[in-house]
Design a protein around this motif. Structure first.
Motif, PDB file in Angstrom:
ATOM      1  N   MET A   1      91.990  38.187  22.573  1.00  0.00           N
ATOM      2  CA  MET A   1      90.709  38.206  21.529  1.00  0.00           C
ATOM      3  C   MET A   1      90.096  39.439  20.819  1.00  0.00           C
ATOM      4  SD  MET A   1      87.739  36.730  24.074  1.00  0.00           S
ATOM      5  CE  MET A   1      88.179  36.007  25.209  1.00  0.00           C
ATOM      6  N   THR A   2      89.403  39.309  19.383  1.00  0.00           N
ATOM      7  CA  THR A   2      89.043  40.443  18.856  1.00  0.00           C
ATOM      8  C   THR A   2      87.754  40.327  19.079  1.00  0.00           C
ATOM      9  OG1 THR A   2      90.778  40.023  17.817  1.00  0.00           O
ATOM     10  CG2 THR A   2      89.387  41.626  17.045  1.00  0.00           C
ATOM     11  N   TRP A   3      86.998  41.687  19.267  1.00  0.00           N
ATOM     12  CA  TRP A   3      85.952  41.832  18.768  1.00  0.00           C
ATOM     13  C   TRP A   3      85.736  43.390  18.904  1.00  0.00           C
ATOM     14  CZ3 TRP A   3      87.862  42.165  24.115  1.00  0.00           C
ATOM     15  CH2 TRP A   3      87.854  43.039  24.571  1.00  0.00           C
ATOM     16  N   ILE A   4      84.784  43.615  16.997  1.00  0.00           N
ATOM     17  CA  ILE A   4      84.106  44.553  16.839  1.00  0.00           C
ATOM     18  C   ILE A   4      83.057  44.718  16.950  1.00  0.00           C
ATOM     19  CG2 ILE A   4      84.820  44.814  14.001  1.00  0.00           C
ATOM     20  CD1 ILE A   4      86.671  42.709  14.104  1.00  0.00           C
ATOM     21  N   GLY A   5      82.709  46.513  16.765  1.00  0.00           N
ATOM     22  CA  GLY A   5      81.706  46.943  16.447  1.00  0.00           C
ATOM     23  C   GLY A   5      80.920  47.386  17.877  1.00  0.00           C
ATOM     24  N   ILE A   6      80.406  46.515  18.549  1.00  0.00           N
ATOM     25  CA  ILE A   6      80.246  47.291  20.107  1.00  0.00           C
ATOM     26  C   ILE A   6      80.811  47.672  21.122  1.00  0.00           C
ATOM     27  CG2 ILE A   6      78.614  46.322  21.632  1.00  0.00           C
ATOM     28  CD1 ILE A   6      77.525  44.358  20.075  1.00  0.00           C
ATOM     29  N   THR A   7      80.369  48.587  21.524  1.00  0.00           N
ATOM     30  CA  THR A   7      81.629  49.950  22.729  1.00  0.00           C
ATOM     31  C   THR A   7      80.378  49.780  23.782  1.00  0.00           C
ATOM     32  OG1 THR A   7      81.540  51.266  21.530  1.00  0.00           O
ATOM     33  CG2 THR A   7      83.566  50.141  20.992  1.00  0.00           C
ATOM     34  N   GLU A   8      79.567  49.983  23.826  1.00  0.00           N
ATOM     35  CA  GLU A   8      78.457  50.653  25.044  1.00  0.00           C
ATOM     36  C   GLU A   8      77.849  49.276  25.305  1.00  0.00           C
ATOM     37  OE1 GLU A   8      74.047  52.988  24.811  1.00  0.00           O
ATOM     38  OE2 GLU A   8      75.471  53.168  22.782  1.00  0.00           O
ATOM     39  N   ILE A   9      78.218  49.079  26.408  1.00  0.00           N
ATOM     40  CA  ILE A   9      77.596  48.244  27.782  1.00  0.00           C
ATOM     41  C   ILE A   9      76.679  48.830  27.914  1.00  0.00           C
ATOM     42  CG2 ILE A   9      77.984  47.959  30.605  1.00  0.00           C
ATOM     43  CD1 ILE A   9      81.055  48.729  30.013  1.00  0.00           C
ATOM     44  N   GLY A  10      75.859  47.471  27.971  1.00  0.00           N
ATOM     45  CA  GLY A  10      73.892  47.641  28.090  1.00  0.00           C
ATOM     46  C   GLY A  10      73.457  47.163  26.831  1.00  0.00           C
ATOM     47  N   ALA A  11      74.573  47.716  26.022  1.00  0.00           N
ATOM     48  CA  ALA A  11      73.572  47.164  23.875  1.00  0.00           C
ATOM     49  C   ALA A  11      73.181  45.451  23.841  1.00  0.00           C
ATOM     50  CB  ALA A  11      74.910  48.069  22.851  1.00  0.00           C
ATOM     51  N   GLY A  12      72.091  45.589  22.781  1.00  0.00           N
ATOM     52  CA  GLY A  12      71.777  44.569  22.760  1.00  0.00           C
ATOM     53  C   GLY A  12      72.396  43.853  21.789  1.00  0.00           C
ATOM     54  N   VAL A  13      73.080  42.796  21.448  1.00  0.00           N
ATOM     55  CA  VAL A  13      73.332  41.914  20.625  1.00  0.00           C
ATOM     56  C   VAL A  13      72.062  41.062  20.131  1.00  0.00           C
ATOM     57  CG1 VAL A  13      75.414  40.341  20.469  1.00  0.00           C
ATOM     58  CG2 VAL A  13      75.379  41.234  22.106  1.00  0.00           C
ATOM     59  N   ASP A  14      72.431  40.855  18.916  1.00  0.00           N
ATOM     60  CA  ASP A  14      71.590  39.877  18.177  1.00  0.00           C
ATOM     61  C   ASP A  14      72.562  39.140  16.796  1.00  0.00           C
ATOM     62  OD1 ASP A  14      70.051  38.317  16.203  1.00  0.00           O
ATOM     63  OD2 ASP A  14      68.443  39.901  16.398  1.00  0.00           O
ATOM     64  N   GLU A  15      73.464  38.093  17.255  1.00  0.00           N
ATOM     65  CA  GLU A  15      74.674  37.699  16.350  1.00  0.00           C
ATOM     66  C   GLU A  15      74.263  36.463  16.062  1.00  0.00           C
ATOM     67  OE1 GLU A  15      77.677  39.527  15.506  1.00  0.00           O
ATOM     68  OE2 GLU A  15      77.342  41.149  16.541  1.00  0.00           O
ATOM     69  N   THR A  16      74.674  36.028  14.944  1.00  0.00           N
ATOM     70  CA  THR A  16      75.256  34.687  14.669  1.00  0.00           C
ATOM     71  C   THR A  16      77.028  34.646  14.299  1.00  0.00           C
ATOM     72  OG1 THR A  16      74.753  35.503  12.003  1.00  0.00           O
ATOM     73  CG2 THR A  16      72.862  34.784  12.555  1.00  0.00           C
ATOM     74  N   VAL A  54      73.021  33.952  18.736  1.00  0.00           N
ATOM     75  CA  VAL A  54      72.820  34.453  20.005  1.00  0.00           C
ATOM     76  C   VAL A  54      72.620  36.179  20.174  1.00  0.00           C
ATOM     77  CG1 VAL A  54      74.832  34.891  21.865  1.00  0.00           C
ATOM     78  CG2 VAL A  54      74.863  33.224  20.505  1.00  0.00           C
ATOM     79  N   ARG A  55      71.295  36.229  21.615  1.00  0.00           N
ATOM     80  CA  ARG A  55      70.859  37.264  21.361  1.00  0.00           C
ATOM     81  C   ARG A  55      70.967  37.471  23.141  1.00  0.00           C
ATOM     82  NH1 ARG A  55      64.317  36.814  19.498  1.00  0.00           N
ATOM     83  NH2 ARG A  55      65.087  37.070  17.175  1.00  0.00           N
ATOM     84  N   GLY A  56      71.661  38.768  23.352  1.00  0.00           N
ATOM     85  CA  GLY A  56      72.202  39.344  25.084  1.00  0.00           C
ATOM     86  C   GLY A  56      72.412  40.846  25.011  1.00  0.00           C
ATOM     87  N   PHE A  57      73.050  40.590  25.808  1.00  0.00           N
ATOM     88  CA  PHE A  57      73.374  42.277  26.043  1.00  0.00           C
ATOM     89  C   PHE A  57      75.022  42.182  26.169  1.00  0.00           C
ATOM     90  CE2 PHE A  57      68.946  42.034  27.491  1.00  0.00           C
ATOM     91  CZ  PHE A  57      68.546  43.028  26.462  1.00  0.00           C
ATOM     92  N   TYR A  58      75.546  42.805  25.805  1.00  0.00           N
ATOM     93  CA  TYR A  58      77.148  43.420  25.623  1.00  0.00           C
ATOM     94  C   TYR A  58      77.609  44.220  27.050  1.00  0.00           C
ATOM     95  CZ  TYR A  58      81.661  45.063  24.121  1.00  0.00           C
ATOM     96  OH  TYR A  58      83.153  44.689  23.956  1.00  0.00           O
ATOM     97  N   ALA A  59      78.627  43.502  27.947  1.00  0.00           N
ATOM     98  CA  ALA A  59      78.601  43.389  28.966  1.00  0.00           C
ATOM     99  C   ALA A  59      79.956  44.506  29.086  1.00  0.00           C
ATOM    100  CB  ALA A  59      78.762  42.518  29.719  1.00  0.00           C
ATOM    101  N   GLY A  60      80.856  44.349  28.000  1.00  0.00           N
ATOM    102  CA  GLY A  60      82.304  44.937  27.531  1.00  0.00           C
ATOM    103  C   GLY A  60      83.127  44.717  27.194  1.00  0.00           C
ATOM    104  N   GLU A  61      84.401  44.342  27.052  1.00  0.00           N
ATOM    105  CA  GLU A  61      86.053  43.641  26.943  1.00  0.00           C
ATOM    106  C   GLU A  61      85.179  42.161  26.594  1.00  0.00           C
ATOM    107  OE1 GLU A  61      88.836  44.120  28.553  1.00  0.00           O
ATOM    108  OE2 GLU A  61      87.497  46.546  29.139  1.00  0.00           O
ATOM    109  N   GLY A  62      84.755  42.454  25.539  1.00  0.00           N
ATOM    110  CA  GLY A  62      84.005  41.657  24.488  1.00  0.00           C
ATOM    111  C   GLY A  62      83.127  40.755  24.939  1.00  0.00           C
ATOM    112  N   ILE A  63      82.261  40.716  26.044  1.00  0.00           N
ATOM    113  CA  ILE A  63      81.786  39.635  26.825  1.00  0.00           C
ATOM    114  C   ILE A  63      80.408  39.797  26.837  1.00  0.00           C
ATOM    115  CG2 ILE A  63      81.024  38.511  28.916  1.00  0.00           C
ATOM    116  CD1 ILE A  63      83.894  39.516  29.836  1.00  0.00           C
TER     117      ILE A  63
END
Length: 72
Positions: A1-16, A54-63
């Motif tokens: 799995m590949t995730w790009i851009g977000i590395t900080e746990i707890g960062a807000g996510v607003d993606e399409t 999708v809106r939420g929070f980054y939990a790390g490891e591409g989750i």
């Protein structure tokens, strides 16, 4: 799995992207590239294989812990 851009746990996510279902749950194939594994409280069956926001929070490891899924 590949995730790009977000590395900080707890960062807000607003993606399409495209919501995909696999044997382990749900994934977001991001418009910006890469994939997030989604942790969902509700199952968005009406949105599977469709473009979503999708809106939420980054939990790390591409989750992403999802707060909401809506049609994009």
């Amino acid at each position: 799995m590949t995730w790009i851009g977000i590395t900080e746990i707890g960062a807000g996510v607003d993606e399409t992207g495209r919501l995909i279902r696999d044997e382990a749950g749900f994934l977001l194939q991001r418009d910006l590239g890469g994939i997030f594994r989604l942790v969902l409280l509700r199952v968005p069956v009406d949105h599977v294989e469709k473009r979503v926001r999708v809106r939420g929070f980054y939990a790390g490891e591409g989750i992403v812990e999802v707060e909401g899924v809506a049609a994009a």
